[in-house]
Design an enzyme around this catalytic site. Structure first.
Site, short mmCIF file in Angstrom:
data_model
loop_
_atom_site.label_atom_id
_atom_site.label_comp_id
_atom_site.label_asym_id
_atom_site.label_seq_id
_atom_site.Cartn_x
_atom_site.Cartn_y
_atom_site.Cartn_z
N GLU A 8 -42.76 -54.50 68.29
CA GLU A 8 -41.92 -54.08 67.16
C GLU A 8 -40.65 -54.93 67.00
O GLU A 8 -40.34 -55.36 65.89
CB GLU A 8 -41.57 -52.59 67.30
CG GLU A 8 -42.77 -51.73 66.95
CD GLU A 8 -42.71 -50.32 67.52
OE1 GLU A 8 -41.62 -49.92 67.98
OE2 GLU A 8 -43.73 -49.63 67.49
N ASP A 16 -33.82 -51.63 69.13
CA ASP A 16 -34.78 -50.83 68.35
C ASP A 16 -34.86 -49.42 68.94
O ASP A 16 -35.44 -49.21 69.99
CB ASP A 16 -36.14 -51.52 68.42
CG ASP A 16 -37.23 -50.75 67.67
OD1 ASP A 16 -36.96 -49.64 67.18
OD2 ASP A 16 -38.36 -51.26 67.59
#
Lengths: 178, 614
Positions: free
Chosen positions: B183, B205
């Site tokens: 990600e 994140d």
């Protein structure tokens, strides 16, 4: 038997303990652009598998060559002494006083670990790190002069010191995780 | 012109490609359209986020998304949310049982199975597969054509079992998974190509259930991940839980019911979101208000944020860089909207973080770009991603010590071999136990697989030499082979069994899903109507109970007859349009009754107001 390219040969570099890491990184990037399987997504499965293998060899090679310690061990290996197993390391005739000393230090570390005294372990690690870098530099000098026996003993010491430092790191992780 | 060419491009025989962010809380699908990455909206509205919630109804139908999350308080054990946190986990994993009010199939080792209404227990892989299938459909309705290939993102910190599970979910949904993409790397790709950045970047994140930190360097068309770190069980859900716990403590509720937990978590989440803009708020639980100031909330989550700081520092150290070398910090994930998170990130990196691409969308956009780079012949020379494995891979050696073969943060793909020698005279077999993690002892790491290399000829201890090779592919998935050197006896496995599904189970699921695919659409529409019917039935019964006195005996009998008719048809009618017609009819007939109820409610409210006024 076919000759498997050495890590140095993969990058077309001379076999040496001395190497410009920045230039190596640039070269690795350039070669990755040619061999990474993502560059060949249109190709057939066989070509892609070959690309993946090439890419894996490059990545393995750069990992070894970037790190001065691994690089020294690798140069020694290419000169005929492989210290990759406990067995091989044990076969080296390490000086008795060194073995006694490291044993004492490890006992002290175990003590610090049991008492969960991180700062004591860290200050031991600092001393060991200094010893490790001195031994590494002895090994590098010896390898430059092609003195394999001296390099073997020096890197044998580096191996013990690395183990010690890994143990301190494991201790740090253990504390961070709890 | 380009669109026309794409249709005839022989390299694109497989339909459209998409990028999917399979998130803990929400999922998104994106694609590169006319050279630009875009998140695709649902056909039923302009919502891009699909809540990662799957509801299993008693009639065997499956509902995904917003409608499923509306059913959550009512059916807490049949509605699975945050399924990502269960991926690749077993019931034995400590965290697993704390995550929700689910019923687990007990007594079976290995993969988690939820007991839900309407059929067989389901695995997290199947639940995720439903979310992916929904997103695939969304893509297909957008393009009015098939979507068969996808890049799916995973937290960088996912271990091998979690990655395998994600890939299997993709296969179940009928997707050819081009790549599992980390990600943060996806986010960096979106920024890199969109904003033209170069140099060293950190990506922070914080999603619903996972935290990742990555250090990346972007030079000359190569995005190289230097290090990753994080926690695959830390996220915004934990913020909600922190709030919910405070409410339970304050109310003295020691053993909350499943329904109480589900309701409270939703209220907590909403309160958390309000605190992003407001300095204080309150949540109303079981009729009583519970005030929360932003300062309270900040102090409750401070220990969680400190955990992210420890990971961030370690990632910097692993990358061999210091805070000053970092040119920018990119924020990803809905939880980075929390003001305390932003100021914490600003403080540890000593600079204001970047968030000019919507943190909810940035990962899906990056995935779409990678999907395009991997399939679009014109773009494939543009950029190359070099990713790493997040956790060290190793083997159990004597004394329960984990010996690392591939260290964390090694660039992938990679292969590494090591020789192990026999330790007993006449030893003819060697147990290979593959583990993942950083700890020294095997028991503290994740066990990935065990297998046995047998048929070693008897010889003296130390003479038998077994070469074990680990190969990690570009998805971060491990394959292990072991070979005895003197005989050449070799065994090979793709690491899988411990927490995953066996190949047979996977195959059965794939067969099932193909069977379903054909009448899938019909089923979904019917399922939606059945849920609608159930809701109407439930509302009707409730109103009869509470306000039945408003109806005359005849009216009441007529209304009850309508409900019975609907109840029967909801079970037997298989045509969704016919069922819809009945629902509309019953709903229309209930209208006079509803009006009376509304009048009464307004009357009550008016009384309430008067009392307050005086």
């Amino acid at each position: 038997m076919t000759h498997v390219a050495t890590h140095f040969e993969l990058f077309n570099l001379p076999l040496s303990v001395d190497l410009d890491v920045k230039a190596l990184d640039d070269l690795h990037r350039k070669l990755s652009l040619e061999t990474h399987p993502d560059r060949l997504t249109g190709a057939d499965a066989r070509e892609r598998r070959i690309a993946a293998e090439k890419s894996a060899s490059l990545n393995e090679a750069v990992k070894v060559l970037r790190d001065p310690v691994r690089r020294a061990f690798y140069v020694l290996e290419l000169k005929g002494v492989k210290l990759d197993t406990e067995h091989a390391a044990a076969a080296l005739k390490m000086p008795m006083e060194f073995l006694e000393e490291i044993m004492e230090r490890r006992e002290a570390l175990d003590g610090a670990r049991q008492a969960r005294e991180l700062s004591r372990a860290q200050s031991m690690a600092k001393e060991i790190a200094a010893l490790k870098s001195a031994s590494l530099s002895t090994a590098q000098t010896a390898l430059r002069a092609d003195d394999v026996p001296t390099a073997s003993i020096a890197l044998g010491k580096v191996r013990y010191y690395s183990r010690f430092l890994e143990e301190v790191e494991a201790f740090e992780e253990e504390l961070a995780a709890s | 012109m380009k669109g026309f060419l794409q249709i005839h491009d022989p390299l694109k025989p497989k339909g459209h490609v998409v990028g999917i962010d399979l998130g803990t809380t929400n999922s998104l699908v994106a694609a590169v359209i006319n050279g630009k990455a875009e998140c695709l909206a649902a056909d039923e509205g302009d919502a891009r986020l699909l809540p990662s919630v799957v509801h299993y109804s008693a009639n065997g139908s499956v509902i995904v998304g917003k409608r499923a999350s509306e059913l959550l308080p009512q059916f807490p054990t049949d509605t699975i949310k945050s399924v990502k946190r269960f991926m690749g986990k077993s019931l034995g994993d400590v965290e697993t049982r704390k995550l929700g009010a689910y019923k687990f199939l007990e007594g079976k080792q290995g993969v988690v199975r939820f007991e839900v209404a309407g059929g067989q227990p389901v695995t997290p892989i199947e639940v995720s597969g439903e979310i992916l299938r929904q997103l695939k459909r969304r893509g297909e309705s957008h393009f009015a054509g098939k979507v068969e290939q996808a890049v799916i993102t995973v937290p960088a910190y996912f271990d091998d079992a979690q990655r395998q599970a994600t890939k299997d979910a993709g296969r179940l949904a009928g997707l050819d998974v081009l790549r599992l993409l980390n990600e943060p790397t996806a986010a960096a790709l979106a920024y890199g190509l969109d904003k033209g950045v170069q140099g060293l970047y950190a990506v922070y994140d914080l999603g619903g259930g996972t935290f990742d930190i990555s250090i990346l360097e972007l030079i000359d068309g190569v995005f190289q991940v230097k290090s990753v770190g994080g926690d695959s069980a830390l996220g915004g859900d934990d913020f909600d839980r922190a709030i919910a716990q405070k409410v339970l403590d304050a109310r003295g509720i020691k053993e909350p019911s499943a329904q109480q937990i589900a309701t409270l978590l939703q209220l907590a989440r909403a309160a958390k979101e309000r605190l992003t803009d407001a300095p204080q708020t309150e949540l109303v639980f079981e009729g009583a208000p519970f005030p929360i100031t932003r300062a309270d909330f900040d102090s409750w989550i401070a220990p969680l944020l400190n955990k992210t700081g420890v990971s961030a520092k370690r990632a910097l150290k692993d990358a061999g860089v210091s805070v000053e070398d970092v040119k920018g910090v990119v924020l990803v994930g809905g939880s980075t909207r929390v003001p305390a998170v932003r100021s914490y990130v600003a403080q540890i990196f000593d600079r204001e973080p970047l968030s000019d691409i919507d943190p909810d969308q940035v990962v899906a956009l990056g995935a779409a770009i990678q999907a395009d780079l991997l399939t679009n012949e014109e773009r494939k020379d543009e950029v190359l991603l070099l990713d790493v494995i997040p956790l060290s891979l190793g083997l159990e050696t004597m004394g329960g010590i984990a010996e690392k073969l591939i260290g964390r943060n090694s660039t992938i793909p990679i292969a590494q071999a090591q020789i192990f020698t026999t330790f007993q005279d006449g030893q003819t077999g060697m147990d290979i136990h593959v583990v993942q993690g950083e700890r020294e002892l095997v028991q503290d790491n994740r066990s990935l697989a065990r297998f046995k290399l047998s048929g070693i000829p008897p010889m003296a201890a130390g003479m038998g030499r077994v070469q074990v090779t680990f190969r990690v592919d570009a998805d971060g998935i491990l394959q292990v082979s072991a070979k005895e050197e003197s005989t050449g006896i070799e065994q090979q496995i793709t690491v899988k069994p411990t927490h995953g599904l066996t190949d047979e189970e996977m195959e059965q699921m794939l067969l099932d899903s193909i069977d379903h695919a054909e009448d899938d659409m019909q089923k979904r529409l019917l399922a939606e109507q059945r849920v609608e019917a159930e809701r109407l039935l439930m509302d009707g019964a409730k109103q009869l109970k509470e306000n039945g006195d408003l109806l005359s005996t005849d009216e009441r009998r007529e209304f009850e007859a309508q409900l019975t008719r609907l109840s029967t048809l909801a079970k037997t009618e298989t045509n969704h349009e016919a069922l819809k017609a009945v629902i509309t009819d019953v709903d229309g007939k209930a209208r006079p009754f509803v009006e009376k109820i509304l009048d009464r409610a307004i009357g009550k409210a008016a009384v309430g107001q008067q009392i307050e006024d005086f």
